[in-house]
Each structure stands twice: as structure tokens, then as C-alpha cells.
Design a protein around this motif. Structure first.
Motif, short mmCIF file in Angstrom:
data_model
loop_
_atom_site.label_atom_id
_atom_site.label_comp_id
_atom_site.label_asym_id
_atom_site.label_seq_id
_atom_site.Cartn_x
_atom_site.Cartn_y
_atom_site.Cartn_z
N GLN A 15 -65.92 -16.12 -26.46
CA GLN A 15 -65.57 -17.26 -27.44
C GLN A 15 -65.68 -18.58 -27.21
O GLN A 15 -65.02 -19.03 -26.14
N TYR A 17 -64.82 -22.19 -28.57
CA TYR A 17 -64.09 -23.11 -29.72
C TYR A 17 -65.14 -24.41 -29.68
O TYR A 17 -64.76 -25.22 -28.55
N TRP A 51 -69.92 -16.19 -29.15
CA TRP A 51 -69.28 -16.45 -30.59
C TRP A 51 -68.60 -17.59 -30.78
O TRP A 51 -67.93 -18.30 -30.07
N SER A 53 -66.74 -20.53 -32.97
CA SER A 53 -65.73 -20.76 -34.06
C SER A 53 -66.44 -21.98 -34.89
O SER A 53 -67.43 -22.43 -34.68
N TYR A 65 -61.66 -24.26 -40.14
CA TYR A 65 -61.70 -22.92 -41.03
C TYR A 65 -61.41 -23.53 -42.53
O TYR A 65 -61.23 -22.65 -43.23
N ASP A 100 -69.06 -17.81 -36.99
CA ASP A 100 -67.83 -17.51 -37.64
C ASP A 100 -68.32 -17.70 -38.99
O ASP A 100 -69.18 -18.53 -39.62
N VAL A 102 -66.10 -17.66 -42.85
CA VAL A 102 -64.77 -17.87 -43.41
C VAL A 102 -65.06 -17.48 -44.81
O VAL A 102 -65.01 -18.55 -45.92
N ARG A 202 -68.44 -13.21 -36.86
CA ARG A 202 -66.94 -12.82 -36.73
C ARG A 202 -66.48 -13.30 -38.06
O ARG A 202 -66.62 -14.41 -38.53
N ASP A 204 -63.72 -14.28 -40.65
CA ASP A 204 -62.45 -14.51 -40.64
C ASP A 204 -61.52 -14.07 -41.67
O ASP A 204 -62.08 -13.81 -42.86
N GLU A 267 -61.72 -9.81 -37.95
CA GLU A 267 -60.60 -10.39 -37.58
C GLU A 267 -59.84 -9.88 -38.55
O GLU A 267 -59.51 -10.40 -39.65
#
Length: 542
Positions: A15, A17, A51, A53, A65, A100, A102, A202, A204, A267
Motif C-alpha cells: 500500500q 499512501y 495499491w 490510496s 477520501y 482506490d 471511493v 480497492r 473503500d 475494505e
């Protein structure tokens, strides 16, 4: 054993960030060019995929996010050309790329929500979100008693009198997934990034998209950032509703139409394990993070129970188990494991909070990581854990950016401590994070000792422990193996995975290895008598 195309069944995924990984221009914020320049380091570590974010345009009220545009890149991080270069470089290095997504909420700055605020109650624009009339005199009270995960009420009133739902920050209005327009939009977003070459998503808050239609009260308030319903409470009406699975079946069909075995990762803070396994049925997602394992205390019996429960539930639907110990939402496990095992998991640490036993935390973290990487299935690593990075527990409160700190009334420090930019070079500005001293969150003075250049090729360093473990994991096909428990004393956990024994000693009494065992790797040195000390994991060929 997985087929050659089902890479995700036993992959080790790292991951990133983005704002805290690598800064290319010295503005104190990590970016996509910085990530691209460091991908070769991850290839050298031995991971299979990365991955990322969120890097989308966002007001950054919740560190990205809160997405304002799902088809672009925030100028802080670069542009779409930089994203394309990152994907191309990763593929050239043999790394897959997961991004990611969302879908539970947008930013309040998203054009859809701005249109919803401008529309009249009942208008089509408001039907994309969850707007309701209030209760009480003149509708002055929220529609129900739901609380935000970040603290405080989950409803905000707008001019004109209606309320909108936000299960997270007030700037993150929840989408209405009963609206076909919302569903069609996210299918289009999936295709946009799949066409650019990403290998998966991924997802969220994957358990949150569908809410119970009645929007009834739920008096069982969970703790801030707790993730799961309180023990003994009935299923919450805002989480893990059966309707989410129709969404993921549709998404799976979209991904299946693309070459290269693209994947969906949930997640989903869901218990029991059988409910979580619903997300990884053959026609839905490919992986779901095993948060029960992350939440389990550092003790042999509870860990064995969770490993059994989750692997059994996933095997029943033909899915691998996906192991994780740290991420951007939880206290780093090198710090978390430095507290007494009887204490509940903390959701942030400040300078005036009880501090961890740092050497003990790192010792246990190394043992825990070696145990996790010895398990069959896929594993996720969070940037910096391969360096043994602890939580930054002394960030000045006035510099905190996590919305949890404000929304909890300054009772929960939140997640900033695990998001501090990571160190690459001990003697460089910002420890090599970028070309200047700028860092969007302050780095502690101790960061130099954890820098990659202080650990690479140094026997016994945490970085070399991870690199050795990943090399052996691949060589012995541990991710594609099967687990067989061994009879051990109560404070010892031991299993075979193929020809490798994985043994962790939790007790004060040193543990013995089977006769003839060939030691492959240990999280700390063995005793002079060859026995395994407390809080140590060993891999041995048997």
C-alpha cells in the motif's frame, strides 16, 4: 495452488499512501512522479503489486477520501499523464497497480452534490444522495440517531430544511445506491481506469453502500473509528446490507470483460467471518481484508481461532484469505503491539497518552509480520512497515489534520500518526522524502534510524527481514500452500505450510523446534541452545 492467471490468490501487495511516500518537487506533499521514481525500490523489496490510496481531485478534508472528480488527478499529485507513466513503469518492472475507489460518498465539492444543494427537495439531483426531511418541530431534528464514524451526528441540515446523510465527515455526503444513475456512473468510472491499464480496485467502505430502506434508529453507538458494531448489538442498518452484493456482481462482470485478471478488493469491516466471505464469492470480489486478524490480541489461542475461522469461511466460497497488519487507518503494528495485550486497540496516540514499549512493539511486530507472511493466501504491507516504522505519537495537536480529532471533540487523536511521510535517506532533507525539508506532517527526529539507506544490506535489519521473507515466501510457494496445525504448548503457535514450519512463541519459556529442522529465517536470533525465545517467529524446513 492458484492458476498462472490468478495472481491475486497469493500476491504480496504494497500500500502506497501517495501524500506520504515520495515528494518529487519539494512542496512537502508526495506525488505520482515521486512514486514512479521509487517503484524500483519496491521491486527490489519483492512485492507483486502496489495499491495507491486516492490521488483524485479533492478538497482533502479527509486526505483524498473526499473525491470531487473520479476521472482525474489532483494537481497536488500530478496529472493524468503522470498516472499513465506510473502505470507503465510499474508494468515494465513486473508490478501490478491497484487504485482506490471511493463509492460510498463523494466530496461535498463534487459537481453532483453542488447541483443537489441548488435543487429543490425531491429533485432528481438530490436523489443521487440521501436527503430526508427532519423530525421534530419544523423538521429541526435529524431524520434518525445515526452517528458519524468520525464522531458526532451523521446528518447535516441544508438551507431549505432537509438533511443529508454523511456516515463520515460532513464534507462526505453518502450516495444513494438505489439510484440507477449512481450505479451507471461508477461502472463508467471502473471502465475509465481499466482502460488506462489498472489491475484492480480497492473498494473503500465496501460494506456501506446500501442502507436499510427504513433508515430506522440504531441506539447501539460504536466507538469512533471502531469499524464494527458493538459486541452483542444487532446488525447495524447502515452496514453490510445484503443489497451490496448485487453491485459487486455487476462490477465483477465489468472486470471479467478485460484481459489480465483484474481484481476487486473489499475494505469491509464485517463480522463474523462467514458474512465477510459473502464479499468474495466467485461472482463478486476477489479479496477482502482480514480485519479480524489485525484486531486480534498478541496471544496464541485467539490468533489460531481467527486464522481457523477466516480461512475456513473463505475456503467455503473458494476464495483466498487476505492478511493485513497495518494500513493508513490504524495505529502501526510496531506501536500497537507495544501495549499490554489486554488493552483494546487504540485509534490514535498523542504525546500525553500512555506511550508504548517501543522495543517490545518492534520485536512483536517483526514476529507478527513473519507469521503473517507464512500464511497461505495474499498479504498486504503498508508503506514503511518493512522499515519497522512506529506510529508518530507526539504530533502537536494543532498540526493534526484527521477530521476525527475535531469531530470527536478532541477526544480521539485519529490517524495522522500512521500517515507521516516515510524516511528513505538518513542524512537527506526530510529524510529523503523530498528534495526539501518540507513535510505535510512533521517527521520525528528518530526517523533517521529507520531510513532505508540505514537498513538495506544490513543483516538483521527489519528491511532485510522483510526482503528475505518475501524471497523465501515466493520460493516455497507459501501463499499458494495449505496450513496444518502442529500440537504445541499453549503459548506457542505452530503450523506447517508445505515443507516450511512457522512457529511463534508467545510465552516466557523458550520453545523447541522439531528434531532436524533447518532454520530458514528468524525474526530475532534464537537462543544459544537453538530454542525460540519469547515474541519470536521462526521459519524452518521440516
Amino acid at each position: 495452488m492458484s492458476s498462472p492467471t490468478e495472481w491475486w490468490r497469493d500476491a504480496v501487495i504494497y500500500q502506497i499512501y501517495p501524500r506520504s511516500f515520495a515528494d518529487s518537487n519539494g512542496d512537502g506533499m508526495g506525488d505520482l512522479p515521486g512514486i514512479t521514481a521509487r517503484l524500483s525500490d519496491l521491486r527490489g523489496l519483492g512485492v507483486d503489486a502496489v495499491w495507491l490510496s486516492p490521488f483524485y481531485p479533492s478538497p482533502q478534508h479527509d486526505a483524498g477520501y473526499d473525491v470531487a472528480d473520479y476521472r482525474s488527478v489532483d494537481p497536488r499529485f500530478g496529472d493524468l499523464g503522470d498516472a499513465d507513466k506510473l502505470i507503465a513503469e510499474a508494468k515494465a518492472l513486473g508490478l501490478r497497480v491497484i487504485v482506490d475507489l471511493v463509492p460510498n460518498h463523494t466530496s461535498s465539492a463534487h459537481p453532483w452534490f453542488e447541483a443537489a444543494l441548488a435543487a429543490a427537495p425531491g429533485g432528481a439531483e438530490r436523489e443521487r444522495y440521501i436527503f430526508r426531511d427532519g423530525r421534530g418541530p419544523g423538521g429541526s431534528e435529524p431524520p434518525n440517531d445515526w452517528l458519524s464514524v468520525f464522531g458526532g451526528p451523521a446528518w447535516e441540515r441544508v438551507p431549505g430544511g432537509q438533511w443529508y446523510l454523511h456516515l463520515f465527515d460532513v464534507t462526505q455526503p453518502d450516495l444513494n445506491w438505489g439510484n440507477p444513475e449512481v450505479r451507471a456512473e461508477f461502472v463508467a468510472i471502473l471502465r475509465f481506469w481499466l482502460d488506462r491499464g489498472v489491475d484492480g480496485f480497492r473498494v473503500d467502505v465496501a460494506h456501506g453502500l446500501i442502507k436499510d430502506a427504513e433508515l430506522g434508529d440504531y441506539e447501539y453507538a460504536s466507538e469512533v473509528l471502531g469499524g464494527l458494531a458493538p459486541e452483542g448489538a444487532p446488525p447495524p442498518p447502515m452496514w453490510d446490507q445484503d443489497g451490496v452484493h448485487d453491485i459487486y456482481r455487476e462490477w465483477r462482470e465489468v472486470l471479467n470483460a478485460y484481459e489480465g485478471d483484474r481484481i476487486l478488493v473489499a475494505e469491509a469491516w464485517v463480522q463474523p467471518a462467514e458474512r465477510l466471505a459473502h464479499y468474495v464469492r466467485p461472482d463478486e470480489m476477489h479479496q477482502a481484508f482480514n480485519f479480524q486478524y489485525l484486531d486480534t490480541p498478541w496471544q496464541a489461542a485467539p490468533l489460531r481461532a481467527v486464522i481457523d475461522a477466516t480461512t475456513t469461511a473463505n475456503a467455503a466460497v473458494g476464495a483466498p484469505t487476505t492478511w493485513v497488519l497495518s494500513n493508513h487507518d490504524v495505529v502501526r503494528h510496531a506501536t500497537r503491539l507495544g501495549y499490554p495485550v489486554s488493552e483494546p486497540r487504540r485509534h490514535g496516540i498523542g504525546v500525553d497518552d500512555p506511550q508504548p514499549d517501543a522495543p517490545l512493539g518492534l520485536r512483536r511486530a517483526r514476529a507478527a509480520s513473519l507469521q503473517m507472511l507464512g500464511l497461505p493466501g495474499s498479504a498486504y504491507l503498508y508503506q514503511g512497515e518493512e522499515l519497522g516504522l512506529p506510529e508518530h505519537t507526539a504530533i502537536p495537536d494543532e498540526l493534526r489534520q484527521d477530521p476525527t480529532w475535531a469531530r470527536s471533540g478532541h477526544t480521539e487523536r485519529g490517524r495522522d500518526g500512521c500517515r507521516v511521510p516515510i524516511p528513505w535517506e538518513a542524512d537527506a532533507p526530510s529524510y529523503g522524502f523530498g528534495p526539501s525539508d518540507a513535510s505535510w506532517l512533521p517527521q520525528p527526529a528518530s526517523w533517521a534510524e529507520y531510513a532505508l539507506d540505514r537498513q538495506r544490506d544490513v543483516p538483521g535489519s527489519t528491511y532485510e527481514l522483510y526482503r528475505s521473507a518475501l524471497r523465501l515466501r515466493a520460493r516455497h510457494r507459501l501463499g499458494a500452500g495449505a496450513l496444518t496445525w502442529l500440537d504445541t504448548p499453549a503459548d506457542v503457535l505452530a503450523f506447517r505450510n508445505g515443507d516450511v514450519l512457522v512457529l511463534t512463541n508467545f510465552g516466557a519459556e523458550p520453545a523447541g523446534l522439531p528434531a532436524g529442522a533447518e532454520v530458514l529465517l528468524t525474526s530475532e536470533p534464537l537462543g544459544a541452545d537453538g530454542r525460540v525465545p519469547q515474541d519470536v517467529t521462526v521459519w524452518a524446513r521440516v
